[in-house]
Design a protein around this motif. Structure first.
Motif, short mmCIF file in Angstrom:
data_model
loop_
_atom_site.label_atom_id
_atom_site.label_comp_id
_atom_site.label_asym_id
_atom_site.label_seq_id
_atom_site.Cartn_x
_atom_site.Cartn_y
_atom_site.Cartn_z
N TYR A 32 67.45 3.05 55.77
CA TYR A 32 67.34 4.29 55.02
C TYR A 32 66.73 5.38 55.89
N GLN A 41 79.65 7.05 55.40
CA GLN A 41 79.38 5.82 54.65
C GLN A 41 78.61 4.78 55.47
N ASN A 117 75.50 -1.17 45.12
CA ASN A 117 75.07 0.14 45.61
C ASN A 117 73.65 0.11 46.17
N PRO A 121 73.12 -0.64 51.46
CA PRO A 121 72.44 0.09 52.55
C PRO A 121 71.58 -0.79 53.44
N LYS A 125 75.66 -0.07 55.11
CA LYS A 125 76.82 0.49 54.42
C LYS A 125 76.37 1.22 53.16
N HIS A 126 76.69 2.49 53.04
CA HIS A 126 76.31 3.28 51.87
C HIS A 126 77.54 3.51 51.00
N TYR A 128 77.31 4.38 47.45
CA TYR A 128 77.13 5.31 46.33
C TYR A 128 77.70 6.70 46.56
#
Length: 201
Positions: A32, A41, A117, A121, A125-126, A128
């Motif tokens: 993050y 993404q 979701n 992360p 991999k994002h 949302y």
């Protein structure tokens, strides 16, 4: 040798430091690090167990609660939701029907979407940002709404789906361990979503 040949060189600031780490230094695992734009993404990576634990500990309290409660509730759907027993006939059975009816199944799908979701992360991999284009909600508010819906669907669906004793007084039908575990864990996940929403995530 004359110093004139260096007169065209730009001056060097002795206090200037680059922010780039040496090429021989490994990059830190930061799931993050920066907010992503909708078109970014991320790239899927497989972190080590230690990196995964450190990444989880680095999350907010609400996000950790939503993930932890959500995972426990997700597993609870596969445990017996009802138990059947009869003192006269001498039998006791359990039934895992948490996913056999529409309303609990719908809550399971909502919970699974939340977990994907929130956990993706940690693997770089994002997901949302793709969904946010449609629902236009911050992640925290979306998690709160989805987990609250899963809680309501699990509770109401569990009551509606409870099997009947078919008029036999000697047969006792009660809620099993899986039902109580799922409801309590969904409550914790909903509280985590509320904390995420309050913190502006």
């Amino acid at each position: 040798m004359s110093n004139d040949q260096y007169s065209n060189q730009p001056p060097v600031d002795p206090n200037y430091q680059t922010n780039q780490p040496p090429s021989n230094q490994p990059q830190l695992y930061q799931p993050y690090s920066q907010p992503l734009q909708p078109q970014d993404q991320g790239q899927f990576v497989v972190p080590s167990g230690d990196q995964l634990v450190r990444g989880f500990k680095g999350l907010s309290l609400g996000r950790r609660l939503a993930i932890g409660g959500g995972l426990v509730a997700w597993l609870g759907y596969f445990l017996p939701w009802y138990s059947f027993s009869s003192a006269i006939l001498g039998f006791r059975e359990s039934s895992s029907v948490g996913l056999s009816y529409f309303w609990p199944w719908l809550g399971f799908l909502a919970l699974t979407t939340v977990l994907v979701n929130l956990i993706a992360p940690l693997f770089g991999k994002h997901v949302y940002p793709l969904i946010q284009r449609t629902i236009n909600l911050p992640l925290g508010k979306a998690v709160f709404y989805a987990t609250a819906a899963a809680l309501g669907l699990g509770l109401i669906g569990g009551l509606i789906s409870k099997p009947s004793d078919m008029g036999f007084a000697e047969i006792d039908i009660s809620f099993g361990f899986g039902f109580y575990l799922s409801i309590l864990a969904l409550g914790a996940a909903t509280a985590g979503g509320w904390l995420m929403q309050q913190s502006g995530e």
